[in-house]
Design a protein around this motif. Structure first.
Motif, mmCIF file in Angstrom:
data_model
loop_
_atom_site.group_PDB
_atom_site.id
_atom_site.type_symbol
_atom_site.label_atom_id
_atom_site.label_comp_id
_atom_site.label_asym_id
_atom_site.label_seq_id
_atom_site.Cartn_x
_atom_site.Cartn_y
_atom_site.Cartn_z
ATOM 1 N N SER A 55 -3.445 -6.313 6.050
ATOM 2 C CA SER A 55 -3.913 -5.072 5.423
ATOM 3 C C SER A 55 -4.470 -5.359 4.034
ATOM 4 N N HIS A 56 -5.624 -4.769 3.751
ATOM 5 C CA HIS A 56 -6.267 -4.856 2.440
ATOM 6 C C HIS A 56 -6.551 -3.430 1.982
ATOM 7 N N VAL A 57 -5.977 -3.033 0.864
ATOM 8 C CA VAL A 57 -6.175 -1.696 0.309
ATOM 9 C C VAL A 57 -6.699 -1.835 -1.109
ATOM 10 N N GLN A 58 -7.847 -1.217 -1.380
ATOM 11 C CA GLN A 58 -8.441 -1.247 -2.712
ATOM 12 C C GLN A 58 -8.894 0.156 -3.082
ATOM 13 N N MET A 59 -8.624 0.558 -4.319
ATOM 14 C CA MET A 59 -9.042 1.871 -4.807
ATOM 15 C C MET A 59 -9.632 1.720 -6.207
ATOM 16 N N ARG A 95 -5.027 -3.709 -4.395
ATOM 17 C CA ARG A 95 -5.677 -3.830 -5.705
ATOM 18 C C ARG A 95 -6.176 -2.458 -6.121
ATOM 19 N N LEU A 96 -5.681 -1.971 -7.253
ATOM 20 C CA LEU A 96 -6.020 -0.645 -7.737
ATOM 21 C C LEU A 96 -6.651 -0.759 -9.120
ATOM 22 N N TRP A 97 -7.775 -0.060 -9.317
ATOM 23 C CA TRP A 97 -8.452 -0.046 -10.615
ATOM 24 C C TRP A 97 -8.607 1.392 -11.088
ATOM 25 N N GLY A 98 -8.401 1.621 -12.361
ATOM 26 C CA GLY A 98 -8.672 2.913 -12.977
ATOM 27 C C GLY A 98 -9.523 2.715 -14.210
#
Length: 407
Positions: A260-264, A294-297
C-alpha cells in the motif's frame, strides 16, 4: 413494505446509537454537522434514474449497468444485496445514508481477454435535490482491467448541496482498477463521500482524488487487502483554500506480500482546516507487507490548521513500513528562480503548485497500457490533465487567498 422497513431500521439505528460523538478519534479534528443536516426535511420523491450517467468508451460488451430505485422493494433488495452492515466510527454516516437513499447504481465489469485494452468507464452523478444520498456498487471481475473516471455536478438551481455518497468497490483476483475521482465542491456545501474497497489477491486498485474545500467535507476510504499480492495506491490532492477538508484513508493488510502507498498533499490558506489521516493496519499473518505513507501540508497564506496524521499498527515482525509528514510553505528558491525567468509571482506560484499536483497524481495512476508499471501517467489521467480543471482549481484557490488578504 420491506423497503419502508429497511428505512425505518436505519432510522432506529441512528436513534439507538446516536450521531458521531464529539470524542470520536476519527472526527474530533473536524466534527461533522448534526444528523438532521444529512437527512433533510423534504418528503421522499419518486426515484429518478437521470441522476446517473454512465458512459463506456471502450469495452461496452464487458460492462453491465443497473439503475435501481431504493423505494421499490425488489430493486432496493438488489441494490443493497451482499453489502456489509455499517460498523466502526463512520457507521452513523452509513445508517443516515440508508435512511435517505432513494436511488443507486450497480456496475459489473467482466474480463474481456488478456490482451484486450482496459475498459474505459465514466460515471457522472448530478444532484437534483439539496440533500441526497447516492449509492454506487462496482464489481470488477477477476482478471479485468478498468479505467474509471468518477465526476459530480448539480442541477443549475442548486447553490448548496448536502451529499452523503457511498461507494462499494470489489476488485477481483488479478484485476486492475484505476479510479480518478473529481469532486465538484462549492464553498457552502456539506459533503461526506465514503468508499468501502475490497481488493483480492494479486489485484491492483489505484485511486487519485482531487477536491477543493467547503463548509464541511469528509472523504473517507476503508480499503481491505484480502489476498497475497494485493496492492493499493492512493493520492489525495486537497486544494482546501480557505475552507475545510477531512481526508481519511484506512488500509488493512490482511494477507502476506501486500502493498500500500498512500500520499496526500493539502494546500490551505486563511483559517481553514485540513485533516490528512492515514491509518494502516498490518495483521499478524501479513508477512512481507510493504507500507508507504507520505503526507504533505503547505500553508500558502494566513494561519490554516494542517493536521497530518500518519499512523501504523503493525502486528507482524517481517514487514517494511515507512511513514512521514511534512508541512511548510512553498519553496522560496523555486519561487525566486521562476520570477528570475520573468514569471509574475502569481503565475510562478500556480505553476509550482500544478507541478507538485501532477507529480502526486502520476505516482498514483501509472500507465497500465504499457508493459509494466512505467513512470508515465495512465491514459486516464493524461486525458484529464489535458483539460482545464486542475489549473482552474489552483487559480481559484489562489484568487480566494488574495481576496481574503485584501479584505
Amino acid at each position: 413494505m420491506s423497503e419502508i422497513l429497511d428505512i425505518t431500521q436505519a432510522q432506529a439505528q441512528l436513534q439507538t446509537h446516536g450521531w458521531i460523538a464529539r470524542k470520536s478519534e476519527a472526527f474530533h479534528h473536524l466534527p461533522p454537522p448534526a444528523l438532521e443536516t444529512w437527512l433533510g426535511t423534504e418528503p421522499a420523491a419518486v426515484a429518478s434514474t437521470q441522476d446517473w450517467q454512465v458512459t463506456v468508451q471502450d469495452g461496452a460488451a464487458s460492462v453491465q449497468v443497473q439503475h435501481l430505485s431504493a423505494l421499490h422493494a425488489a430493486e432496493r433488495a438488489t441494490l443493497f444485496a451482499d453489502l456489509p452492515a455499517p460498523q466502526g466510527e463512520a457507521a452513523p454516516f452509513a445508517w443516515a445514508h440508508r435512511a435517505l437513499c432513494r436511488k443507486g447504481l450497480r456496475i459489473q465489469v467482466a474480463a474481456n481477454g488478456a490482451n484486450a485494452a482496459p475498459v474505459r468507464l465514466h460515471i457522472h452523478h448530478t444532484a437534483h435535490t439539496a440533500v441526497d444520498a447516492p449509492l454506487v456498487v462496482l464489481d470488477v471481475a477477476p482478471g479485468a482491467r478498468c479505467l474509471l473516471l468518477h465526476t459530480h455536478s448539480r442541477s443549475g438551481d442548486l447553490q448548496q448541496i448536502t451529499q452523503n455518497l457511498h461507494m462499494h468497490i470489489r476488485v477481483g483476483e488479478g484485476a486492475v482498477l484505476q479510479h480518478l475521482r473529481i469532486a465538484d465542491v462549492r464553498t457552502a456545501d456539506h459533503l461526506a463521500h465514503t468508499q468501502n474497497v475490497d481488493v483480492q489477491g494479486h489485484a491492483h486498485y489505484h485511486q487519485a482524488l482531487c477536491t477543493s474545500g467547503c463548509a464541511y467535507q469528509l472523504q473517507r476510504s476503508d480499503i481491505d487487502l484480502h489476498g497475497p499480492g494485493a496492492c493499493v495506491r492512493h493520492a489525495g490532492l486537497l486544494l482546501t483554500g480557505t475552507h475545510n477538508v477531512d481526508h481519511q484513508i484506512y488500509t488493512r493488510h490482511n494477507a502476506p506480500d501486500t502493498d500500500s502507498h498512500v500520499q496526500m498533499l493539502a494546500l490551505a490558506s486563511g483559517k481553514s482546516r485540513s485533516v490528512a489521516n492515514a491509518f494502516t493496519y498490518i495483521a499478524p499473518g501479513a508477512r512481507d507487507a510493504n507500507v508507504h505513507q507520505r503526507l504533505w501540508g503547505i500553508a500558502l497564506d494566513g494561519q490554516p490548521r494542517l493536521i497530518l496524521r500518519p499512523h501504523l499498527e503493525i502486528l507482524h515482525d517481517q514487514v517494511a513500513a515507512v511513514h512521514g509528514a511534512t508541512w511548510g510553505a512553498l519553496p522560496e528558491d523555486a519561487l525566486f528562480y521562476a520570477q528570475q525567468r520573468g514569471l509574475a509571482p502569481d503565475t510562478a506560484r500556480s505553476l509550482i503548485i500544478e507541478g507538485k499536483a501532477r507529480a502526486l497524481l502520476e505516482r498514483a495512476l501509472p500507465n497500465i497500457e504499457s508493459d509494466g508499471d512505467g513512470e508515465a501517467s495512465s491514459s486516464l489521467l493524461s486525458a484529464w490533465l489535458e483539460g482545464d480543471w486542475l489549473p482552474q482549481a489552483i487559480n481559484a484557490h489562489l484568487a480566494a487567498t488574495t481576496l481574503q488578504e485584501s479584505a
